[in-house]
Design an enzyme around this catalytic site. Structure first.
Site, PDB file in Angstrom:
ATOM      1  N   ARG A 163       0.824  -1.209   0.000  1.00  0.00           N
ATOM      2  CA  ARG A 163       0.000   0.000   0.000  1.00  0.00           C
ATOM      3  C   ARG A 163       0.862   1.265   0.000  1.00  0.00           C
ATOM      4  NH1 ARG A 163      -3.781  -0.967   5.063  1.00  0.00           N
ATOM      5  NH2 ARG A 163      -1.798  -1.845   5.803  1.00  0.00           N
TER       6      ARG A 163
ATOM      7  N   LYS B  77       8.284 -15.879   8.551  1.00  0.00           N
ATOM      8  CA  LYS B  77       7.877 -16.441   9.840  1.00  0.00           C
ATOM      9  C   LYS B  77       7.192 -15.344  10.655  1.00  0.00           C
ATOM     10  CE  LYS B  77      10.618 -14.172  12.661  1.00  0.00           C
ATOM     11  NZ  LYS B  77      10.135 -13.414  13.825  1.00  0.00           N
TER      12      LYS B  77
END
Length: 317
Positions: free
Chosen positions: A47, A99
């Site tokens: 974004r 992760k």
């Protein structure tokens, strides 16, 4: 979707899109991709963030509809990662996950099923497993009987996650965001399963995720493992895993970059974790295989399930 053979035995270049252009993407993923002969960065999805010289998209839907055919490396927080992964997998794209793999174990199972359905590669990464001393530690420990282990993982959240509000929200993991790195190493160097016997999670009065945690685990064979995580340590940072065996004491420190046995240094190298992750991703894509291990995430989930909650001072960034 990606991969395939090449002329003269050379592997075909894999186009890849990076989704989520934040600190970890800029610090680790962009340079690792640039240095890897198997990958070409062709798109960035964010974004706000951009990467010079590649196609830019503000959301995953726009990229999948109008972007180049490419594998997808997801560097967004776990709270939004699964939905993006499912869309990419449904489109037949190979997917690499930062992760922690997902916010829940159920989300991991959904992604596994989506990858199976389309034949896409799904790679759940644990970057700390690629630290220089991990493989050597695993080999040494594999020839010995384990009697106990301990994790002390203490760092400064203000230094590593300045102004990042998502880590304090549900699915943000709190101190387990770094702590799961230690658990990923533990589950890589020691065989078998671990069960959580007890845990205490310390929450700031104004936050939804813990700032510290202590846990007692039990490894296969019955040996104890103590875990001490803290996100408020100033000064030098502590990333240590110690293992007592019938043949001596092994210590992985500096996040796995340094290995000592009975106090004698065996190895100390600069980390190359993310280049090694992309090397593994390329191998999986060309072999049309997946690699999804949830053992570190399962320990965290169990700690949240059975852990006692304590509340401390409000956290001020």
């Amino acid at each position: 979707m990606s991969g395939g053979g090449g002329d003269g035995g050379r592997r075909a270049m894999i186009p890849v899109a990076l989704v989520g252009i934040g600190k970890i993407a800029r610090d680790q993923h962009v340079p690792a991709i640039a240095a890897d002969p198997d990958f070409e960065l062709v798109a960035a999805v964010s974004r706000r963030g951009t990467v010079e010289g590649v196609a830019q998209f503000t959301d995953i839907d726009g990229f999948l509809a109008d972007g180049p055919e490419a594998a997808v490396s997801l560097c967004v927080p776990p709270s939004v990662r699964t939905e993006m992964a499912l869309k990419a997998l449904a489109a037949g794209r190979d997917v690499m996950l930062e992760k922690p793999t997902a916010a829940t174990l159920g989300e991991v199972e959904a992604m596994r099923e989506a990858a199976r359905a389309t034949g896409a590669t799904l790679f759940a990464t644990w970057h700390s497993r690629e630290a220089p001393g991990v493989a050597a530690a695993r080999d040494w420990l594999g020839r010995r009987r384990i009697t106990s282990a301990s994790i002390v993982w203490k760092e400064d959240v203000r230094r590593w996650h300045p102004g990042q509000a998502w880590i304090w929200e549900p699915a943000g993991f709190g101190v387990f965001d770094p702590g799961i790195n230690a658990l990923s190493i533990l589950t890589a160097i020691l065989p078998g399963a671990f069960r959580v016997e007890a845990a205490t999670l310390v929450f700031p009065a104004n936050r939804q995720t813990p700032v510290a945690a202590r846990a007692s685990l039990r490894g296969t064979g019955g040996y104890p493992v103590s875990v001490d995580l803290d996100w408020l340590q100033r000064g030098p940072q502590t990333w240590d895993i110690s293992v007592e065996t019938d043949g001596g004491r092994l210590v992985l420190s500096e996040g796995g970059a340094r290995l000592t046995i009975d106090g004698a240094e065996q190895l100390r190298e600069a980390e190359r974790e993310y280049p090694r992750l992309y090397r593994r991703f390329a191998d999986l894509i060309h072999a049309r295989e997946s690699d999804v291990d949830v053992s570190p995430l399962r320990i965290v989930a169990d700690a949240f399930l059975i852990g006692r909650r304590e509340y401390g001072e409000p956290f001020v960034d």
